[in-house]
Design an enzyme around this catalytic site. Structure first.
Site, mmCIF file in Angstrom:
data_model
loop_
_atom_site.group_PDB
_atom_site.id
_atom_site.type_symbol
_atom_site.label_atom_id
_atom_site.label_comp_id
_atom_site.label_asym_id
_atom_site.label_seq_id
_atom_site.Cartn_x
_atom_site.Cartn_y
_atom_site.Cartn_z
ATOM 1 N N ASN A 47 44.861 39.325 48.707
ATOM 2 C CA ASN A 47 45.606 40.746 49.620
ATOM 3 C C ASN A 47 46.506 40.194 50.201
ATOM 4 O O ASN A 47 47.267 40.746 51.044
ATOM 5 C CB ASN A 47 44.390 40.992 50.535
ATOM 6 C CG ASN A 47 43.336 41.904 49.772
ATOM 7 O OD1 ASN A 47 43.557 42.442 48.617
ATOM 8 N ND2 ASN A 47 42.290 41.258 50.037
ATOM 9 N N THR A 48 47.100 38.850 50.439
ATOM 10 C CA THR A 48 48.217 38.007 50.945
ATOM 11 C C THR A 48 49.411 38.054 49.672
ATOM 12 O O THR A 48 48.996 36.980 48.891
ATOM 13 C CB THR A 48 47.971 36.929 51.769
ATOM 14 O OG1 THR A 48 47.115 37.350 52.695
ATOM 15 C CG2 THR A 48 49.213 36.458 52.247
ATOM 16 N N PHE A 66 43.988 39.710 55.800
ATOM 17 C CA PHE A 66 43.775 38.791 56.752
ATOM 18 C C PHE A 66 44.107 39.354 58.047
ATOM 19 O O PHE A 66 44.709 38.749 58.983
ATOM 20 C CB PHE A 66 44.606 37.612 56.510
ATOM 21 C CG PHE A 66 44.346 36.490 55.586
ATOM 22 C CD1 PHE A 66 43.234 36.493 54.796
ATOM 23 C CD2 PHE A 66 45.205 35.518 55.108
ATOM 24 C CE1 PHE A 66 42.733 35.508 53.934
ATOM 25 C CE2 PHE A 66 45.042 34.624 54.268
ATOM 26 C CZ PHE A 66 43.777 34.788 53.485
ATOM 27 N N LYS A 121 38.701 26.814 48.873
ATOM 28 C CA LYS A 121 38.378 27.948 48.269
ATOM 29 C C LYS A 121 38.939 28.709 47.538
ATOM 30 O O LYS A 121 40.087 29.004 47.617
ATOM 31 C CB LYS A 121 37.800 29.008 49.619
ATOM 32 C CG LYS A 121 37.016 30.282 49.267
ATOM 33 C CD LYS A 121 36.604 31.081 50.164
ATOM 34 C CE LYS A 121 35.796 32.511 49.641
ATOM 35 N NZ LYS A 121 35.339 33.205 50.909
ATOM 36 N N SER A 174 42.741 34.352 48.650
ATOM 37 C CA SER A 174 42.435 35.852 48.904
ATOM 38 C C SER A 174 43.504 36.601 48.206
ATOM 39 O O SER A 174 44.526 36.156 48.064
ATOM 40 C CB SER A 174 42.967 36.064 50.432
ATOM 41 O OG SER A 174 43.198 37.452 50.260
ATOM 42 N N ASN A 212 37.912 45.033 49.023
ATOM 43 C CA ASN A 212 38.559 45.081 50.279
ATOM 44 C C ASN A 212 40.096 44.540 50.138
ATOM 45 O O ASN A 212 40.326 43.943 49.068
ATOM 46 C CB ASN A 212 37.768 44.124 51.444
ATOM 47 C CG ASN A 212 38.463 43.018 51.225
ATOM 48 O OD1 ASN A 212 39.467 42.514 51.919
ATOM 49 N ND2 ASN A 212 37.767 41.983 50.575
ATOM 50 N N ASN A 220 35.967 33.290 45.822
ATOM 51 C CA ASN A 220 36.361 34.515 46.466
ATOM 52 C C ASN A 220 36.268 35.837 45.594
ATOM 53 O O ASN A 220 35.571 35.793 44.646
ATOM 54 C CB ASN A 220 37.957 34.252 46.825
ATOM 55 C CG ASN A 220 38.177 34.845 48.386
ATOM 56 O OD1 ASN A 220 37.979 35.893 48.544
ATOM 57 N ND2 ASN A 220 38.893 34.113 49.136
#
Ligand SMILES: Cc1cc2nc3c(=O)[nH]c(=O)nc-3n(C[C@H](O)[C@H](O)[C@H](O)COP(=O)(O)O)c2cc1C
Length: 362
Positions: free
Chosen positions: A175-176, A115, A215, A173, A111, A244
């Site tokens: 993805n940021t 967010f 996390k 994450s 993915n 993660n």
């Protein structure tokens, strides 16, 4: 082996793109169409972690119920706890679609959502309207365009203090852009001081101390793990969540989907996340709670996380493949494994394979 009914349901859902299927599963949970799971409570599975009592050690990981739409329905599936979010102060739409990919042969997901969420106010409103005292954690993050990311985490603590049973500061994450840089030693020191100062201030005002977990990613060097452990131990953090999604694409069968950008989760993440969990357990010692997550697909894999050093376990991706009955199956399966091991509690088995997993080359 999955049963024929499950196989059919899965085939039906897999006709839709993953994000649409996810929306349908949330709608089904909201409607009450998904039957609650019948599990008899087993006191051997009860865990007291960071001062909280968990009926069983299995939780729904963050990212499934980002906007706190179905926390109570998830608890009814058999989970001992659930984590909403990641929520950011302002709503944001995330990256363009498609942005979730199934790697069916690998039982994995990639993915790059970034967010997407409805923001603090929407999630807070839903949690404040709940009446039951369910074990619901709140996973907080930063907006992509934020000028002060640490202030976004602090805002999360303040906004959700009255409704969260615990917090997770998600700095892992992929993805940021730049978010994982918060794992670096100096940034982490500032983040932890700020977040924990906000927590302590709220605790003093309310008389209730809500635990905060951090996390982390599975893609850390040995030095990166040393730095995180040192900072965690020099602050009053309540625990770690490991881990993660990964940026690694090692060992995947579906080479076409493997090229998609984003974080990989599910079965191929199990070994790596479990090895990092054990390495962090060795570094932080026996007293700091750790939640193990990554590739949990069965009671056996859940127990292996506990043996590698986890107090609690979470899952997400394997539910995409196994369906909503997975939580109940795992919880019942854990009781059977405790019978087999003649163990009086889950806690007795924690750390029994830390050395094995910490030495594992991944
Ligand atoms: C579609 C998807 C969205 C996710 N979103 C989040 C998120 O918003 N915040 C977060 O901390 N983790 C998020 N995760 C990571 C999971 O919480 C979990 O750490 C990871 O997927 C490994 O567990 P699993 O192999 O059981 O899925 C997401 C995972 C997936 C598959």
């Amino acid at each position: 082996m999955i049963d024929p009914f499950k196989r059919l349901a899965r085939k039906g859902l897999f006709l839709f793109d993953p994000e649409t299927a996810h929306g349908m599963s949330i709608a089904a949970l909201k409607s009450g169409l998904v039957p609650a799971c019948q599990i008899t409570s087993d006191p051997r599975l009860r865990q007291i972690v960071a001062g909280l009592t968990f009926e069983n050690p299995l939780g729904m990981a963050a990212g499934y119920d980002k906007n706190a739409e179905v926390p109570e329905a998830l608890l009814k599936l058999g989970f001992g706890f659930t984590e909403i979010g990641t929520v950011t102060p302002k709503p944001q739409s995330g990256n363009p679609r498609p942005r979730i990919f199934r790697l069916v042969e690998d039982e994995a997901v990639i993915n790059r959502l970034g967010f997407n969420n409805e923001g603090h106010d929407a999630a807070f409103g839903r949690l404040a309207a709940l009446r039951g005292g369910g074990m619901i954690g709140v996973n907080i993050g930063a907006n992509k365009d934020s000028e002060d990311r640490i202030a976004d985490y602090v805002a999360g603590i303040r906004r959700f203090y009255s409704v969260a049973r615990y917090f997770t500061a998600n700095i892992s994450s992929p993805n940021t852009p730049g978010l994982r840089d918060l794992q670096g030693r100096e940034s982490l020191a500032v983040l932890l001081s700020s977040v924990l100062a906000a927590r302590d201030e709220m605790a003093a005002a309310s008389g209730r101390k809500i635990p905060v977990f951090l996390k982390i990613a599975p893609d850390l060097t040995e030095e990166g793990m040393d730095d995180i452990a040192a900072e965690v131990l020099s602050h009053t953090l309540d625990g770690l969540i490991v881990s993660n999604t990964t940026l690694s694409r090692d060992g995947l069968k579906d080479q076409r989907q493997a090229k998609e950008t984003g974080g990989l989760s599910g079965v191929p993440l199990f070994e790596k996340s479990t090895a990092v969990l054990a390495r962090m357990r060795k570094r932080v010692g026996p007293d700091l709670p750790i939640i193990g997550v990554g590739g949990v697909s069965s009671a056996e894999t859940a127990l292996e996380k506990i043996r590698a050093g986890a107090d609690l376990v979470q899952l997400y991706s394997c539910m995409v493949y196994e369906g909503p009955g997975l939580a109940g199956d795992i919880v019942r399966g854990l009781s059977k494994l405790l019978d087999r091991e003649k163990a009086g509690s889950i806690r007795e088995l924690r750390d029994t394979r830390v050395d094995y997993w910490a030495a594992r080359k991944v």
